[in-house]
Scaffold this motif. Structure first.
Motif, PDB file in Angstrom:
ATOM      1  N   VAL A 174      -1.529   0.982  -9.470  1.00 47.86           N
ATOM      2  CA  VAL A 174      -0.989   0.491 -10.761  1.00 47.86           C
ATOM      3  C   VAL A 174      -1.588   0.974 -11.827  1.00 47.86           C
ATOM      4  O   VAL A 174      -2.751   1.283 -11.831  1.00 47.86           O
ATOM      5  CB  VAL A 174      -1.095  -1.262 -10.726  1.00 47.86           C
ATOM      6  CG1 VAL A 174      -2.852  -1.462 -10.648  1.00 47.86           C
ATOM      7  CG2 VAL A 174      -0.722  -1.833 -12.096  1.00 47.86           C
ATOM      8  N   VAL A 175      -0.703   1.452 -12.739  1.00 46.32           N
ATOM      9  CA  VAL A 175      -1.025   2.386 -13.722  1.00 46.32           C
ATOM     10  C   VAL A 175      -0.343   1.599 -15.192  1.00 46.32           C
ATOM     11  O   VAL A 175       0.881   1.503 -15.223  1.00 46.32           O
ATOM     12  CB  VAL A 175      -0.639   3.946 -13.763  1.00 46.32           C
ATOM     13  CG1 VAL A 175      -1.006   4.510 -15.177  1.00 46.32           C
ATOM     14  CG2 VAL A 175      -1.229   4.434 -12.738  1.00 46.32           C
ATOM     15  N   ALA A 176      -1.090   1.123 -16.093  1.00 45.75           N
ATOM     16  CA  ALA A 176      -0.907   0.432 -17.254  1.00 45.75           C
ATOM     17  C   ALA A 176      -1.148   1.540 -18.496  1.00 45.75           C
ATOM     18  O   ALA A 176      -2.229   2.294 -18.362  1.00 45.75           O
ATOM     19  CB  ALA A 176      -1.483  -0.874 -17.424  1.00 45.75           C
ATOM     20  N   GLY A 177      -0.587   1.667 -19.856  1.00 46.78           N
ATOM     21  CA  GLY A 177      -0.762   2.541 -20.712  1.00 46.78           C
ATOM     22  C   GLY A 177      -0.809   3.786 -20.383  1.00 46.78           C
ATOM     23  O   GLY A 177      -1.680   4.500 -20.771  1.00 46.78           O
TER      24      GLY A 177
ATOM     25  N   CYS B 151       0.776  -1.136   0.005  1.00 46.63           N
ATOM     26  CA  CYS B 151      -0.052  -0.022   0.247  1.00 46.63           C
ATOM     27  C   CYS B 151       0.874   1.107   0.208  1.00 46.63           C
ATOM     28  O   CYS B 151       1.838   1.289   0.621  1.00 46.63           O
ATOM     29  CB  CYS B 151      -0.847  -0.131   1.227  1.00 46.63           C
ATOM     30  SG  CYS B 151      -2.159  -1.317   1.369  1.00 46.63           S
ATOM     31  N   GLY B 152       0.672   2.172  -0.964  1.00 42.34           N
ATOM     32  CA  GLY B 152       1.202   3.338  -0.905  1.00 42.34           C
ATOM     33  C   GLY B 152       2.465   3.604  -1.876  1.00 42.34           C
ATOM     34  O   GLY B 152       3.055   4.573  -2.481  1.00 42.34           O
ATOM     35  N   ALA B 153       2.498   2.277  -2.621  1.00 41.18           N
ATOM     36  CA  ALA B 153       3.630   2.094  -3.504  1.00 41.18           C
ATOM     37  C   ALA B 153       2.924   2.376  -4.854  1.00 41.18           C
ATOM     38  O   ALA B 153       1.521   1.925  -5.045  1.00 41.18           O
ATOM     39  CB  ALA B 153       4.604   0.761  -3.527  1.00 41.18           C
ATOM     40  N   GLU B 154       3.643   2.597  -5.985  1.00 35.40           N
ATOM     41  CA  GLU B 154       3.051   2.836  -7.235  1.00 35.40           C
ATOM     42  C   GLU B 154       3.693   2.146  -8.371  1.00 35.40           C
ATOM     43  O   GLU B 154       5.125   2.220  -8.368  1.00 35.40           O
ATOM     44  CB  GLU B 154       3.061   4.437  -7.783  1.00 35.40           C
ATOM     45  CG  GLU B 154       2.173   5.065  -6.727  1.00 35.40           C
ATOM     46  CD  GLU B 154       2.026   6.632  -7.299  1.00 35.40           C
ATOM     47  OE1 GLU B 154       2.295   6.938  -8.399  1.00 35.40           O
ATOM     48  OE2 GLU B 154       2.025   7.608  -6.329  1.00 35.40           O
ATOM     49  N   VAL B 155       3.328   1.519  -9.274  1.00 33.59           N
ATOM     50  CA  VAL B 155       4.039   0.653 -10.395  1.00 33.59           C
ATOM     51  C   VAL B 155       3.142   1.006 -11.704  1.00 33.59           C
ATOM     52  O   VAL B 155       2.193   1.103 -11.874  1.00 33.59           O
ATOM     53  CB  VAL B 155       3.787  -0.875 -10.244  1.00 33.59           C
ATOM     54  CG1 VAL B 155       4.810  -1.293  -9.236  1.00 33.59           C
ATOM     55  CG2 VAL B 155       2.502  -1.288 -10.076  1.00 33.59           C
ATOM     56  N   ILE B 156       4.045   1.700 -12.651  1.00 28.85           N
ATOM     57  CA  ILE B 156       3.504   2.605 -13.799  1.00 28.85           C
ATOM     58  C   ILE B 156       4.410   2.018 -15.140  1.00 28.85           C
ATOM     59  O   ILE B 156       5.430   1.796 -14.993  1.00 28.85           O
ATOM     60  CB  ILE B 156       3.923   4.202 -13.586  1.00 28.85           C
ATOM     61  CG1 ILE B 156       3.046   4.528 -12.472  1.00 28.85           C
ATOM     62  CG2 ILE B 156       3.116   4.823 -14.584  1.00 28.85           C
ATOM     63  CD1 ILE B 156       3.597   6.022 -11.845  1.00 28.85           C
ATOM     64  N   ALA B 157       3.544   1.838 -16.280  1.00 32.98           N
ATOM     65  CA  ALA B 157       4.138   1.337 -17.398  1.00 32.98           C
ATOM     66  C   ALA B 157       3.451   2.225 -18.607  1.00 32.98           C
ATOM     67  O   ALA B 157       2.250   2.264 -18.505  1.00 32.98           O
ATOM     68  CB  ALA B 157       4.282  -0.045 -17.463  1.00 32.98           C
ATOM     69  N   ASP B 158       4.199   2.275 -19.477  1.00 32.36           N
ATOM     70  CA  ASP B 158       3.543   2.608 -20.614  1.00 32.36           C
ATOM     71  C   ASP B 158       2.871   1.537 -21.498  1.00 32.36           C
ATOM     72  O   ASP B 158       2.000   1.756 -22.315  1.00 32.36           O
ATOM     73  CB  ASP B 158       4.671   3.304 -21.686  1.00 32.36           C
ATOM     74  CG  ASP B 158       5.097   4.618 -21.292  1.00 32.36           C
ATOM     75  OD1 ASP B 158       4.335   5.366 -20.276  1.00 32.36           O
ATOM     76  OD2 ASP B 158       6.305   5.203 -21.713  1.00 32.36           O
ATOM     77  N   GLY B 159       3.472   0.237 -21.212  1.00 33.58           N
ATOM     78  CA  GLY B 159       2.828  -0.915 -21.693  1.00 33.58           C
ATOM     79  C   GLY B 159       2.251  -1.504 -20.657  1.00 33.58           C
ATOM     80  O   GLY B 159       1.249  -1.082 -19.903  1.00 33.58           O
ATOM     81  N   SER B 160       2.006  -3.026 -20.522  1.00 34.40           N
ATOM     82  CA  SER B 160       1.466  -3.805 -19.466  1.00 34.40           C
ATOM     83  C   SER B 160       2.073  -3.865 -18.262  1.00 34.40           C
ATOM     84  O   SER B 160       3.311  -3.694 -18.148  1.00 34.40           O
ATOM     85  CB  SER B 160       1.036  -5.083 -20.050  1.00 34.40           C
ATOM     86  OG  SER B 160       0.163  -4.816 -21.182  1.00 34.40           O
TER      87      SER B 160
END
Length: 246
Positions: free
Chosen positions: A186-189, A166-175
């Protein structure tokens, strides 16, 4: 005037070059509304806008009656760490204003789409073909992510082999693939790839987002995916969350 060195015929060369552009598909001429949305996107993913060359696509606002202050638009984008370099698709007046604001007229510029391959997917016993993005690069994380930590895979997929707390972020331009409990954001695209997906072996997120469409923990997940292996995809403007049978 400085002399050209002996044996040098010219102080520079001009050569062809290619540049991958992020495209802003403008849907409104209301710059206040645009500023609010840009601020929200930047707050959610601070590394999303990082001096990216930008193509302003005006096709959707070409016929709108309300005027577009192109100089103010360019200034707004630069404040949010974007570098508008070209425009396309606008009315003659809009394109004239874009050129006056320092943008190039690029009617043939085409934003680069992610490479895809056709795969077969079984959903509710119905076999169908879908397009799944294939990234040329992927970032691998094999350590747990604590609250306050953020990982961003620019231009590719993100694979996480440890817990996202909780409180961490994972982000990608892809999947995004998380082979452990996913409890943070979590953020994809992240840059508009609507074909991106989210995969995890344990879905318990604070926020899930694909190409700007998001859902928070306040909207509780169904029992068949909460805390279980699941996949998230985008269907139009709706997030679809489906269990993965392992």
């Amino acid at each position: 005037m400085a002399a050209v060195s002996a044996g040098v015929t010219s102080p520079f060369d001009l050569r062809s070059a290619s540049l991958t552009l992020l495209a802003l598909l403008l849907k409104t001429t209301d710059l206040e509304l645009l500023a609010t949305e840009l601020a929200q996107r930047e707050a959610e993913t601070p590394e999303l806008f990082n001096q990216e060359p930008l193509l302003v696509d005006l096709a959707a606002v070409r016929e709108q009656g309300s005027p577009l202050d192109m100089a103010a638009l360019v200034a707004l984008l630069r404040r949010h760490r974007l570098l508008p370099v070209a425009a396309r698709g606008g009315s003659p007046a809009q394109m004239e204003a874009a050129i006056a604001a320092g943008l190039a007229d690029s009617p043939d510029a085409v934003p680069q789409n992610p490479r895809t391959e056709t795969v077969r997917e079984v959903v509710r016993e119905v076999v169908r073909e879908v397009q799944v993005p294939m990234s040329s690069t992927a970032l691998l994380v094999d350590k747990p992510l604590r609250s306050g930590q953020q990982v961003y895979s620019r231009g590719g997929d993100l694979v996480v082999l440890a817990q996202v707390n909780c409180g961490a972020e994972v982000i990608a331009d892809g999947s995004v693939h998380v082979y452990a409990p996913l409890r943070g954001k979590v953020v994809a695209g992240a840059r508009g790839n609507t074909a991106a997906r989210i995969y995890t072996t344990c879905l318990e997120p604070e926020l899930i987002s694909i190409a700007g469409t998001y859902r928070t923990a306040e909207n509780q997940l169904p029992a068949d995916v909460l805390g279980k292996p699941a996949m998230v995809r985008l269907d139009g403007e709706k997030l679809v969350i489906e269990p993965i049978k392992i």
